[in-house]
Design a protein around this motif. Sequence first.
Motif, PDB file in Angstrom:
ATOM      1  N   LEU A 178       0.834  -1.144   0.079  1.00 20.89           N
ATOM      2  CA  LEU A 178      -0.024  -0.104   0.102  1.00 20.89           C
ATOM      3  C   LEU A 178       0.851   1.172   0.095  1.00 20.89           C
ATOM      4  N   LEU A 179       2.055   1.162   0.582  1.00 22.47           N
ATOM      5  CA  LEU A 179       2.885   2.609   0.725  1.00 22.47           C
ATOM      6  C   LEU A 179       3.582   2.753  -0.487  1.00 22.47           C
ATOM      7  N   ASP A 273      -4.528  16.343  -8.222  1.00 24.60           N
ATOM      8  CA  ASP A 273      -4.903  16.605  -6.855  1.00 24.60           C
ATOM      9  C   ASP A 273      -5.619  15.141  -6.455  1.00 24.60           C
ATOM     10  N   SER A 274      -6.375  14.565  -7.715  1.00 25.69           N
ATOM     11  CA  SER A 274      -6.875  13.318  -7.592  1.00 25.69           C
ATOM     12  C   SER A 274      -5.854  12.026  -7.123  1.00 25.69           C
ATOM     13  N   LEU A 275      -4.761  12.469  -7.661  1.00 26.50           N
ATOM     14  CA  LEU A 275      -3.738  11.277  -7.323  1.00 26.50           C
ATOM     15  C   LEU A 275      -2.999  11.368  -6.196  1.00 26.50           C
ATOM     16  N   LEU A 276      -3.093  12.445  -5.506  1.00 25.26           N
ATOM     17  CA  LEU A 276      -2.545  12.756  -4.417  1.00 25.26           C
ATOM     18  C   LEU A 276      -3.532  12.205  -3.098  1.00 25.26           C
ATOM     19  N   GLU A 277      -4.902  12.490  -3.436  1.00 25.26           N
ATOM     20  CA  GLU A 277      -5.890  12.091  -2.510  1.00 25.26           C
ATOM     21  C   GLU A 277      -6.208  10.522  -2.599  1.00 25.26           C
ATOM     22  N   ASP A 278      -5.793   9.937  -3.635  1.00 29.09           N
ATOM     23  CA  ASP A 278      -5.662   8.391  -3.798  1.00 29.09           C
ATOM     24  C   ASP A 278      -4.519   7.960  -2.881  1.00 29.09           C
ATOM     25  N   ARG A 281      -5.342   7.836   0.717  1.00 22.35           N
ATOM     26  CA  ARG A 281      -6.134   6.888   1.116  1.00 22.35           C
ATOM     27  C   ARG A 281      -5.152   5.672   1.327  1.00 22.35           C
ATOM     28  N   LYS A 282      -4.449   5.315   0.420  1.00 28.24           N
ATOM     29  CA  LYS A 282      -3.446   4.096   0.698  1.00 28.24           C
ATOM     30  C   LYS A 282      -2.673   4.360   1.882  1.00 28.24           C
ATOM     31  N   GLU A 288      -4.037   1.406   9.072  1.00 29.72           N
ATOM     32  CA  GLU A 288      -4.811   0.552   9.587  1.00 29.72           C
ATOM     33  C   GLU A 288      -4.242  -1.037   9.745  1.00 29.72           C
ATOM     34  N   VAL A 289      -3.606  -1.238   8.583  1.00 27.61           N
ATOM     35  CA  VAL A 289      -2.927  -2.567   8.687  1.00 27.61           C
ATOM     36  C   VAL A 289      -1.738  -2.291   9.587  1.00 27.61           C
TER      37      VAL A 289
END
Length: 739
Positions: A178-179, A273-278, A281-282, A288-289
């Motif tokens: 994820l990172l 901006d969408s890529l950075l928002e995604d 989320r990652k 959480e993991v």
Amino acid sequence: MKKLLIQENGVVTILSVIIMASLLLFFSVLIDYARIAAFQLKTENEARTGIRSVLSAYDDSLYEKYGLFGRGGTEGKAIFTEVLGGSGAKYTGLDTRSHFDFIVSQLEEADVQTAYTLGQHDVFARQVLEEMKYKAPVDFTLEVLSKFTSLSKALKESSGAVQTLEDLRKLYEKREELLEKALSLQEKAVTTLIDNEAVAAIPAGSGSSGNSAATSLSLADRYASFARQVEHDASLPEDEEPAYSYSIASYRHSVSQMQSKLRTGGGKREQHDSLLEDALRKIEQSREVNAQMERIVEESKKATVGAYDEVAGADVAGSDDYALPNDTVRDLEEMRKSGEKLLRSSEWFQGYKQELLAQSSRGYAAASEIDQLISLWSTAMSWPLSSSRQASLQNGSSKAVSVVSAYEQDYGPHGTVMKQRRESVLDSSVKNKLSEQKAKTKSLWKQAKNMLGGLSGTSAMPEHQEQFAKVKERYQQNLLFNDQGGETAGPRKVTQAADAEDAAKESSGLMDSLFSGMSDMLLDGRDYFYFGEYAAGRFSYFAPQQLRKLLESGDTDGLSQMASFDNQELEYVLYGFHDPMGNLIAAYGELFSVRLAIRTMEGLVASRSLGHPLLILSAAIIYGLEKTMEDMISFATKGTAPISKYIKAELSYLDYLRIFMLLHGGDQEKRLGRMIAVIEHNTGLTLAQVPSGVTGEARVSMKLWFLPGVMGMLGRLDLLQGKVVGNRYETTQTVGWSY
């Protein structure tokens, strides 16, 4: 007195007769009653003797081979009748010349009925337990348990370490994936906003013209000259040709190309901006993991007392002879708790989020500057042209250069921020080593699977399958006889782990169950332990030397011929597969798994200097696979293998089967049914028809000497245990007995 008794009037004589008659009646009844009481006791004893004589005729072969008592030989009724007849019932009258018998009995009728059979599980189990209750604990303790006792604490920590680190490894890989996706999105956002051509359009140095195309700054410096040329050509008469048409057209084309490049880089702010928002989320998902990993680490730090400790604390003779090196358990305990080294702090995640927010803000600023520069050029290139606009173009280009260059220096492919973040996320030195170890582990696991894969790939011979079908039929009939309803589903098929890491974790879980069985045996003396020891001592097993060619070279020639039921009775009792290869696959698969657990424990100790928990785990699994394959070859060569490099002792394949009996306590009724099926297969008997307890019934009579009518009246008053028939007293004796 003499005168009184011989008076002629006879009154006293009559009185005397009455008294004597009464006494005679009383004593007659008393004598017969006493005879009846003695007769009852005598016939009861004779019946008991007779029924014991019936059970004295047992099946010799059944006892010698399996230690079980079952009726055999002469028919029971004949023995029972003969014993009762020989005890006095044959005398039907008095012969005072030879003897005087106070009680002369006569056998009227005799019969023997089966009360219990060996096919009944409670009966069979009782006989097995009687056979094993003294022998089994001593055998098992001296031969096997003492060698495992010293390993118990080390295996406890090893099992905890492997299971904890394996759980963490899966989450670690998920978190890092994820990172890495977040990092990729972060890098993609930069190239989306400012691609290479756009960077060329706005060079890092003021006044640069780029290598292959005009830049905003270079074009701005030439703008005043361009405006004058346009003004000059515009002022010429219509019949005069323009002097700068080619130069003007070339400049306009260069500006158009430059604007196009700027639009390509700066016109995708929303996608940036969408890529950075995604990416954000990652990062949140990875956090959480990481929280799940924290819970596993906290759980691993808790010290628990379980089956391992109970086995370790047992006073087992001979266990002191097998001691582990100093600090082994402590080192393994530290490894179990080392999972915290894999965690990322909450500050780390918060810092990464702040970095993305800052990148988004600075990207917005860079995009705004580019948009403003595009707007400036659009205005500057529209009519009317004015050379005075050159200064604003130069200032706008310089400002855009400054903002974009600063953004790129931090977040570009070679930017300082991205370089640090890439090093922090990728952790290349560790992950490269893990990748190398994983490739080696995968190769070794493939070898291990091939080593045992020949068992599952061997075809069963039809005659062997037929044997198993007959045994299955006997097994199911026995379950039905014991009201178990037969077997609707077979045992769970054995499946190989998907990879070596899963195999190591499963082997640790198997070791947990194994020590749980040992603990139950030590604390409670569980019945299934005795059943297992009985089967190990009485049934055949598949000697590992028969697998030598298979394990060494994969050669399966002859293996199918050796896989008959007669060569694997113990494995069948243990696992219950009704096919020639299923039980062997299960037995040797578990043998491999137990050896892998022990060898992985050794590998953890040997690899502790690597530092990183996952490197230690991976190296330990590699060590475990290598040594376990060596152990399997050792079993195939000489039938035994060292229990551990720390324990100078060896265990045989049979020893491990005895241990697996503790692991698979399972359904006792089904195990007893399989044991009975094996015995029936070998003897040709049906144990459900072999008596182990019988009931004898004998009806005998005795002639009454005096007043049968009076005795009959007493019988109607329930004062007698039998009944009076004519001038004979009859009674029925029912006696039961079992082995």
